[in-house]
Design an enzyme around this catalytic site. Structure first.
Site, PDB file in Angstrom:
ATOM      1  N   HIS A   1      68.738  52.821  71.975  1.00 55.38           N
ATOM      2  CA  HIS A   1      67.211  52.031  72.992  1.00 55.38           C
ATOM      3  C   HIS A   1      66.431  51.830  72.241  1.00 55.38           C
ATOM      4  CE1 HIS A   1      69.434  54.260  76.392  1.00 55.38           C
ATOM      5  NE2 HIS A   1      69.706  54.946  75.616  1.00 55.38           N
ATOM      6  N   ALA A   2      66.251  52.389  71.051  1.00 53.69           N
ATOM      7  CA  ALA A   2      64.891  51.818  69.908  1.00 53.69           C
ATOM      8  C   ALA A   2      64.754  49.889  70.226  1.00 53.69           C
ATOM      9  CB  ALA A   2      65.913  52.195  68.431  1.00 53.69           C
TER      10      ALA A   2
END
Ligand code: VJV
Ligand code: CA
Ligand code: ZN
Length: 393
Positions: free
Chosen positions: A146-147
């Site tokens: 998700h980063a």
């Protein structure tokens, strides 16, 4: 433990860092880095390290992280201090700088070290695969999909997968990214949105209003502008609660089979988030260790260089089972994997006695009703096949 036979000319490299596993997101936070220690202890009890090249992952350097993340974001990540008094700030709070310090992405002691070790393991894995020193490289401490370039999101601060794929692109023309975490692999999709050298394919629970991150609809297939090279190179398989091993395997084989035929990847990056297993604290699916591992086995059979990443997984004993099973698949000794946890397994108390200490038996946990009608599953495959008609490499 089994007598390990090391297949000649076939190499698996295994990248871990015991220092990474000591970090804490906070007492009741669902992400528990010690699940990596639990997994490794089970892998070691089965004697699997004898069948692999084992490496202590180094920490990635600032410059390496800067290959994707911005200088500003990394500077802040490296200098911001944990709040002395824990505040109950929800991650939905728009005032958070770089989305850091909320409940999903808290600031904790050693955060920067934790992130650089996770990325270091995945970068080491990518280099082994690039140099042809490994056919499969494993980084269970990575998979933090998700980063974003300048933002933390959903327990992820540094996108080790993006960094590893960037490394693979130096030696391979096309990389296929596959994501079997229960959440949408939005960060990786976004990073390679505009290129036709990476195809991303995420299988996930999709409910735009009630399930994180809310993206990854069937129709989202990359840039809408046909002139953009990335058009049709994002594949999404949105699913509902309770999907079973049988349905998932059919979907996986139909979708990935067609992708391999049209996109013709030269390497595979597989995110093996274990929160798609039955009984996961955050997940919604009904997958067993076998169904989850089937995806790894399918990819291995393709015979392409591959990296296996970790990811989500919030019921630690099930995470350990799945990643042990998948390590066994990588080194090709799953037939010798006993159904019981070896007696000398450290952390053995974490595998409940009443579960017969299984690695493979049904995962205990309330089975969720299956809300994926066969008709919908077929529609999904149909749509993906239609998308792929636009892709020819
Ligand atoms: O759903 C969200 C975001 C909110 C704001 C934060 N609150 C706590 C929950 C709702 C909208 N976030 C998700 C993030 C999931 C990340 C998954 C990561 C991966 O598996 O894909 C890859 C590693 C979410 N779901 C559940 C929670 N957050 C959650 C966070 C907590 C918590 C309980 C649940 C944080 C702290 C504590 N409990 C103490
Ligand atoms: Ca996914
Ligand atoms: Zn997840």
């Amino acid at each position: 433990q089994f007598g390990i036979v090391r297949p000649k000319g076939y190499n698996v490299s295994f990248h871990t860092n015991p220092e990474m596993e000591k970090h804490h997101f906070g007492q009741t936070h669902p992400m528990k880095p010690w699940r990596l220690t639990l997994a490794k202890s089970l892998i070691m009890s089965y004697g699997m390290p004898f069948a692999m090249d084992n490496y202590i992952a180094r920490a990635a350097t600032f410059e390496e992280l800067n290959n994707y993340h911005t200088h500003d974001y990394l500077d802040y990540l490296g200098t911001v201090l944990p709040e002395p008094v824990p505040r109950d700030v929800d991650s939905a709070n728009p005032d958070l700088k770089f989305n850091l310090g909320g409940s999903d992405c808290p600031l904790f002691e050693g955060l920067y070290d934790y992130c650089s070790m996770s990325a270091g393991g995945s970068l080491d894995a990518a280099r082994k695969v690039c140099n042809r020193e490994a056919d499969i490289a494993i980084s269970w401490g990575g998979g933090l999909h998700h980063a974003k370039k300048t933002e933390a999101s959903g327990f992820c601060y540094i996108n080790d997968i993006v960094l590893a794929i960037l490394q693979l692109l130096r030696c391979y023309p096309r990389v296929l990214y596959i994501d079997i975490d229960v959440h949408h692999g939005d960060g990786v999709e976004e990073a390679f949105f505009s290129t036709d050298r990476v195809m991303t394919c995420s299988f996930h629970k999709y409910d735009p209003c009630n399930f994180f991150p809310g993206t990854g609809a069937l129709e989202d297939n990359g840039p809408k502008n046909e002139l953009n090279a990335g058009a049709h190179h994002a594949i999404n398989v949105p699913l509902n609660d309770g999907i079973t091993d049988e349905q998932y395997a059919w979907l996986f084989d139909s979708v990935i089979g067609k992708i391999v035929e049209t996109f013709r990847p030269s390497a595979i990056a597989l995110q093996c988030g274990a929160d798609s297993l039955a009984g996961d604290r955050l997940g919604r699916f009904n997958l067993q260790v076998q169904g989850h591992g089937q995806c790894v086995a399918y990819c291995k059979k393709l015979g392409l260089p591959m990296i296996l990443f970790g990811g989500g997984g919030y019921t630690p004993r099930n995470v350990a089972r799945a990643w042990s099973w998948e390590t066994a698949i990588a080194v090709q000794c799953e037939d010798k994997l006993d159904r019981t946890i070896p007696a000398h397994t450290p952390w053995r108390e974490h595998f409940r006695q009443e579960e017969l200490l299984p690695t493979l038996e049904q995962i205990v946990g309330d089975p969720r009703p299956n809300k994926n009608p066969q008709k919908r599953v077929q529609e999904i495959v149909q749509h993906v096949h239609e998308q792929l008609r636009f892709v020819q490499h």
